[in-house]
Design a protein around this motif. Structure first.
Motif, PDB file in Angstrom:
ATOM      1  N   TYR A  40      46.385  36.164  31.700  1.00 51.48           N
ATOM      2  CA  TYR A  40      46.633  36.605  30.990  1.00 51.48           C
ATOM      3  C   TYR A  40      46.520  35.952  29.497  1.00 51.48           C
ATOM      4  O   TYR A  40      45.594  36.632  28.344  1.00 51.48           O
ATOM      5  N   SER A  41      46.708  34.796  28.969  1.00 53.56           N
ATOM      6  CA  SER A  41      46.954  34.489  27.895  1.00 53.56           C
ATOM      7  C   SER A  41      45.737  33.805  27.903  1.00 53.56           C
ATOM      8  O   SER A  41      45.165  33.398  26.608  1.00 53.56           O
ATOM      9  N   ALA A  43      42.437  35.065  28.419  1.00 53.52           N
ATOM     10  CA  ALA A  43      41.834  36.071  27.932  1.00 53.52           C
ATOM     11  C   ALA A  43      41.812  36.694  26.203  1.00 53.52           C
ATOM     12  O   ALA A  43      42.561  36.004  25.909  1.00 53.52           O
ATOM     13  N   ILE A  49      42.809  44.572  30.395  1.00 52.18           N
ATOM     14  CA  ILE A  49      41.993  43.973  31.813  1.00 52.18           C
ATOM     15  C   ILE A  49      42.452  44.695  32.560  1.00 52.18           C
ATOM     16  O   ILE A  49      43.455  45.879  32.960  1.00 52.18           O
ATOM     17  N   GLN A  54      44.015  43.179  37.519  1.00 54.42           N
ATOM     18  CA  GLN A  54      45.775  43.324  37.961  1.00 54.42           C
ATOM     19  C   GLN A  54      46.113  43.316  39.159  1.00 54.42           C
ATOM     20  O   GLN A  54      47.253  42.549  39.677  1.00 54.42           O
TER      21      GLN A  54
END
Length: 164
Positions: A40-41, A43, A49, A54
């Protein structure tokens, strides 16, 4: 409700991979919460997302048997996808507002666009990106079908060669 359906779809897909011989239960390896946070970091900030992605991360984000051999779609190699996108970007690839989640041998990148659940790809030298599938599970299934056909063709050629 959508999240539960995504989890079920990915779990079903995983069972199908096992039944087909593309994976074993030991070769479906998911990401832990710290690894998912790392994904996620990379993105763009506030990027939504998709639930299917996920669920994929949780169930098989590190490995899915032999599916996608040669493609950096799994943690941690997928973290380099934005760098691959920067390397192949041309007139047809917008980098801002996209979440790049995979790349193939340095010439093709896979990504989501903000506001769409579809999966897109851009290949070096192309004039534009293209939509591969309306969602992530569809992308997985299409890719798997292509790999199944390739495997069947290879096995048929091997049988013919052995008969000669």
């Amino acid at each position: 409700m959508v999240r539960d359906a995504s989890n079920q779809d990915i779990a079903t897909f995983g069972r199908e991979l096992i039944e087909s011989g593309f994976a074993t239960s030991d070769s479906l390896i998911g990401c832990d919460s710290a690894q998912i946070a790392e994904v996620y970091s990379v993105a763009p900030e506030g990027f939504p997302i998709p639930d299917e992605y996920q669920a994929f991360l949780e169930y098989m984000g590190q490995k899915a048997g032999t599916l996608f051999s040669g493609t950096d779609l799994f943690f941690p190699r997928m973290l380099d996808a934005i760098e691959a996108a920067e390397d192949v970007s041309g007139k047809g690839l917008e980098l801002d507002g996209q979440f790049f989640f995979g790349h193939h041998q340095g010439y093709k990148v896979y990504f989501f666009k903000r506001g769409s659940r579809a999966v897109y790809a851009y290949q070096e030298g192309s004039s534009e990106d293209r939509e591969l599938a309306e969602g992530f599970i569809e992308f997985l299934r299409q890719s798997w079908r292509i790999q199944q056909k390739t495997r069947e063709s290879t096995e048929a050629m091997r049988r013919v060669r052995n008969q000669l």
